[in-house]
Design a protein around this motif. Sequence first.
Motif, PDB file in Angstrom:
ATOM      1  N   PRO A  43       0.792  -1.230   0.000  1.00 51.72           N
ATOM      2  CA  PRO A  43       0.000   0.000   0.000  1.00 51.72           C
ATOM      3  C   PRO A  43       0.826   1.283   0.000  1.00 51.72           C
ATOM      4  N   PHE A  44       2.042   1.198  -0.542  1.00 46.23           N
ATOM      5  CA  PHE A  44       2.930   2.354  -0.636  1.00 46.23           C
ATOM      6  C   PHE A  44       3.644   2.314  -1.977  1.00 46.23           C
ATOM      7  N   ALA A  75      -0.807   2.966  -3.479  1.00 49.70           N
ATOM      8  CA  ALA A  75      -0.518   4.000  -2.492  1.00 49.70           C
ATOM      9  C   ALA A  75      -1.701   4.947  -2.337  1.00 49.70           C
ATOM     10  N   GLY A  79      -1.883   4.544   3.213  1.00 46.90           N
ATOM     11  CA  GLY A  79      -1.877   3.089   3.073  1.00 46.90           C
ATOM     12  C   GLY A  79      -3.254   2.461   3.072  1.00 46.90           C
ATOM     13  N   VAL A  99       2.621  -4.883   4.941  1.00 47.52           N
ATOM     14  CA  VAL A  99       2.331  -3.565   5.525  1.00 47.52           C
ATOM     15  C   VAL A  99       3.238  -3.291   6.724  1.00 47.52           C
ATOM     16  N   ASN A 103       0.672   0.967  10.493  1.00 46.17           N
ATOM     17  CA  ASN A 103      -0.701   0.815  10.002  1.00 46.17           C
ATOM     18  C   ASN A 103      -1.502  -0.160  10.834  1.00 46.17           C
TER      19      ASN A 103
END
Length: 330
Positions: A43-44, A75, A79, A99, A103
């Motif tokens: 998620p980045f 992204a 996130g 992750v 987060n």
Amino acid sequence: MQRNSTLKVLATTLVAFAAVAPAHAQTDAQKQLASDRFTIVSPFPPGGPVDTLARILSDGLAKRHGQPVVVENLAGAAGNIGIEKVKRAKADGHTLLVVPAGNLTINPTLMPNFPFNIEKDFAPITMLAKAPNVLVASPASGIKSAKELVALAKAKPGTLSYASPGVGSGLHLAGELFKQQAGVDLLHVPYKGTGPALNDVLGGVVPLMFSNLPATLPFIKSGKLVALGVTEAKRSPVAPEIPTLAEQGIQGVNVTSWYGLLAPAGTPPAVVEQLAKDAADILAQPDVAERLKAQGMTEATMKPAEFAKAMREETAVWAGIVKSRNIVAE
């Protein structure tokens, strides 16, 4: 005699087959994982440790299960966009999330209206890798050890400051935990990202900073930063010459940057266990270990139940810090 000899040969053959057969037999979980392609969500943006770990896993899973593996860098929203995709994915072990700790263990308390319930929405598989954090000082500060820092901070409370990548970041909370455990008053100076914060510490504008060891190690080795102590129970194999804070009398500041692997809630336990084993086997390979070391990381795999427990315990620690220090996300 011939009949006895034949029975002995048959028995020997059966024993040999029994010893070999399990190595080739697939479990139901392995069959399930080999039935479809994988998607690993990072998620980045590409290039960071999360992306590196996702791609290491993609190579390993493809070889182990004979299916293509796609890494998606989704992204946005700190996130949450990528995390949301995994939450809503089919719970069959083929959509996975890599992750960072924040987060999972900081944001649930820090962020108002946090959109996930980590325990209910996800199946924890394993911690993957960790990188130690380190307290560093600008040489201009004249501070050469954590003991010196504590003595100076107690003599002049509220006059020393430390930089961080932003309010509520893991490195900000590391500083707040240090203040609590050492009994000192330091002024927090938040920046918009690690780069600007580190630049001002290098320039002597702000004297102190908690940082990921990999980001600061080149500056420590060149003398541009002074390492005051790592925030782990033991010295880091990446830089064993740097003492821990605990060695210097500051207990309870065990803050590690780590990265985890999760699946959607409802993923069958046997599949979760198999994925944890896969990850452990992949990260234990010598070439992978060297690749991790180059980024300042070490393998940190554990069983799913152990990972779930570690997340709960860390979440409780950060919740206490966020509430006692009245930290509000910006």
